[in-house]
Design a protein around this motif. Structure first.
Motif, mmCIF file in Angstrom:
data_model
loop_
_atom_site.group_PDB
_atom_site.id
_atom_site.type_symbol
_atom_site.label_atom_id
_atom_site.label_comp_id
_atom_site.label_asym_id
_atom_site.label_seq_id
_atom_site.Cartn_x
_atom_site.Cartn_y
_atom_site.Cartn_z
ATOM 1 N N ARG A 1 -4.300 4.978 -6.867
ATOM 2 C CA ARG A 1 -4.515 3.763 -7.469
ATOM 3 C C ARG A 1 -4.313 3.471 -9.278
ATOM 4 O O ARG A 1 -3.985 2.475 -9.448
ATOM 5 C CB ARG A 1 -6.369 3.756 -7.337
ATOM 6 C CG ARG A 1 -6.460 4.020 -5.608
ATOM 7 C CD ARG A 1 -7.856 3.055 -5.348
ATOM 8 N NE ARG A 1 -8.183 3.319 -3.515
ATOM 9 C CZ ARG A 1 -9.532 4.628 -3.793
ATOM 10 N NH1 ARG A 1 -9.627 4.989 -4.982
ATOM 11 N NH2 ARG A 1 -9.271 4.467 -2.052
ATOM 12 N N GLU B 1 -4.817 1.067 -0.552
ATOM 13 C CA GLU B 1 -4.811 0.152 -1.287
ATOM 14 C C GLU B 1 -4.783 0.633 -2.817
ATOM 15 O O GLU B 1 -5.464 0.677 -2.808
ATOM 16 C CB GLU B 1 -5.753 -0.610 -0.102
ATOM 17 C CG GLU B 1 -5.845 -0.499 1.481
ATOM 18 C CD GLU B 1 -5.370 -2.240 1.900
ATOM 19 O OE1 GLU B 1 -5.261 -2.586 1.633
ATOM 20 O OE2 GLU B 1 -6.322 -1.827 2.636
ATOM 21 N N LEU B 2 -3.239 -0.689 -3.012
ATOM 22 C CA LEU B 2 -3.204 -0.719 -4.085
ATOM 23 C C LEU B 2 -3.979 -1.966 -4.776
ATOM 24 O O LEU B 2 -3.681 -3.349 -3.696
ATOM 25 C CB LEU B 2 -2.312 -0.204 -4.962
ATOM 26 C CG LEU B 2 -1.545 0.992 -4.500
ATOM 27 C CD1 LEU B 2 0.314 1.126 -4.878
ATOM 28 C CD2 LEU B 2 -1.596 2.039 -4.756
ATOM 29 N N SER C 1 0.965 -1.258 0.191
ATOM 30 C CA SER C 1 -0.151 -0.078 0.115
ATOM 31 C C SER C 1 1.083 1.573 -0.300
ATOM 32 O O SER C 1 2.159 1.008 0.581
ATOM 33 C CB SER C 1 -1.048 -0.217 1.457
ATOM 34 O OG SER C 1 -0.200 0.028 2.619
ATOM 35 N N SER D 1 1.481 4.984 1.808
ATOM 36 C CA SER D 1 1.060 5.774 2.847
ATOM 37 C C SER D 1 1.317 7.524 2.835
ATOM 38 O O SER D 1 2.488 7.779 2.071
ATOM 39 C CB SER D 1 1.404 5.720 4.172
ATOM 40 O OG SER D 1 0.944 4.520 4.296
ATOM 41 N N ARG E 1 -3.548 6.644 4.149
ATOM 42 C CA ARG E 1 -3.164 4.868 3.178
ATOM 43 C C ARG E 1 -4.141 4.596 2.546
ATOM 44 O O ARG E 1 -5.433 4.907 2.092
ATOM 45 C CB ARG E 1 -3.357 3.987 4.232
ATOM 46 C CG ARG E 1 -2.481 2.465 4.453
ATOM 47 C CD ARG E 1 -2.185 1.862 5.245
ATOM 48 N NE ARG E 1 -1.825 0.447 5.092
ATOM 49 C CZ ARG E 1 -2.980 -0.899 4.513
ATOM 50 N NH1 ARG E 1 -4.197 -0.214 4.287
ATOM 51 N NH2 ARG E 1 -2.969 -1.823 4.130
#
Ligand code: PMP
Length: 324
Positions: free
Chosen positions: A99, A315-316, A59, A61, A313
């Motif tokens: 993303r 998330e990918l 991820s 941040s 944060r």
């Protein structure tokens, strides 16, 4: 692709594939403006600089995203640039771009707002505005991880009632560039600029802290400095670590007798200074700089729950598993 390759060859951070431009995500090479824009002709633009840290789980941040977007909106306000939305909208643009680009290393975001009209004359009153964000891979800004060698520049820091110093205004970076160039051609890493009153302001793209007798000291935000987000974070971390802090004017000669000096900034992070004007800085062990640097590193890497609210944060999407 070709540009990214060329920049990598030069040792410069590479651009990521997509940018946010004209309220949508487009390939980076399509995010372009005319040579005649007021922004290019007169420096009528403002920008931000934000770091994203890659987590062990893949991820990203983003460090103090709301604070960066708030300062960015204020910088735009100083130039009467209309943004496409409030800071929350801008934050969302950064998150969506993260993303889409799915960086696989630490990264840097450059939000950019500008006067987009092609008219003649440096008018800010009615000119239209543009907004974009692009991303780079970014590791150590200063290249090498050793204490910096700085010089006090012969160039003064831009004064607030000439060009607002507290905002990140494009044209004001002529001042930073000319001072940094002077430092580099003289063999130093960076410049320290004094303000018109002859007091220490900051480096070309970072705020300055010094330690004297156990007290952490930095110039106040009325000393013609950029209101650095890292500067503010360091002051908060010092409070957390119970290090006494003073925001007060700094004389040039104090740089020569300080126990410790470091720079703070998004790109610089916490960068220890070894020499100013070829004079060694007092304490080679740098206990306070090292403590703050370690704590800062823990915070940005998500290892200190007391400051997890400083990180956004993202998330990918997981990369597709390799087929054999
Ligand atoms: N001063 C100047 C002139 C800068 O360009 C920067 C980099 N943004 C800083 C200080 C440090 O500010 P921040 O901690 O918000 O990156």
């Amino acid at each position: 692709m070709a540009l990214g390759f060329f920049l990598k060859e030069l040792g410069v951070a590479a651009f990521l594939e997509y940018a946010f431009f004209k309220e949508q995500i487009v390939p980076f090479h399509e995010a372009n403006v005319s040579v005649a824009t007021l922004a290019l002709q007169y420096g009528l633009s403002c920008f931000g600089g934000i770091r994203g840290y890659l987590g062990t789980d893949g991820s990203i941040s983003i460090f103090r995203l709301p604070e960066h977007m708030q300062r960015f909106s204020r910088s735009a306000g100083l130039l009467k640039i209309a943004l496409p939305g409030d800071p929350a909208y801008l934050e969302q643009a950064v998150i969506e771009l993260t993303r889409k680009n799915a960086p696989s290393s630490d990264c840097y975001y450059r939000p950019f707002a500008y006067k987009s009209d092609l008219s003649l004359g440096p008018s800010i009153g009615h000119a239209g505005g543009g907004f974009s964000v692009y991303m780079l891979n970014l590791g150590n800004y200063f290249g090498e991880d050793r204490p910096l060698r700085l010089m006090v520049s012969s160039w003064r820091r831009v004064v607030d009632n000439a060009i607002p110093a507290r905002g990140k205004i494009g044209g004001a970076y002529v001042n930073s560039s000319i001072a940094k160039d002077e430092a580099q051609i003289n063999g130093y890493d960076d410049a320290i600029m004094l303000n018109e009153r002859g007091k220490v302001a900051e480096a070309s793209a970072a705020n300055l802290f010094m330690v004297r007798d156990g007290v952490l000291i930095t110039a106040p935000i009325t000393a013609d400095v950029l209101e650095g987000i890292t500067r503010r974070s360091i002051l908060e971390l010092a409070h957390y670590l119970e290090i006494p802090v003073l925001e007060r004017e700094i004389d040039r000669s104090e740089l020569y007798i300080a126990d410790e000096i470091f720079l703070s900034g998004t790109a610089a992070q916490v960068a220890p200074v070894g020499e100013v004007d070829k004079r060694q800085i007092g304490d080679p062990n740098r206990p306070i700089t090292n403590k703050l640097r370690e704590t800062f590193e823990d915070v940005v890497r998500g290892r200190n729950p007391a400051f997890s609210h400083w990180l956004t944060r993202v998330e990918l999407p997981k990369p597709l598993a390799a087929t054999h």
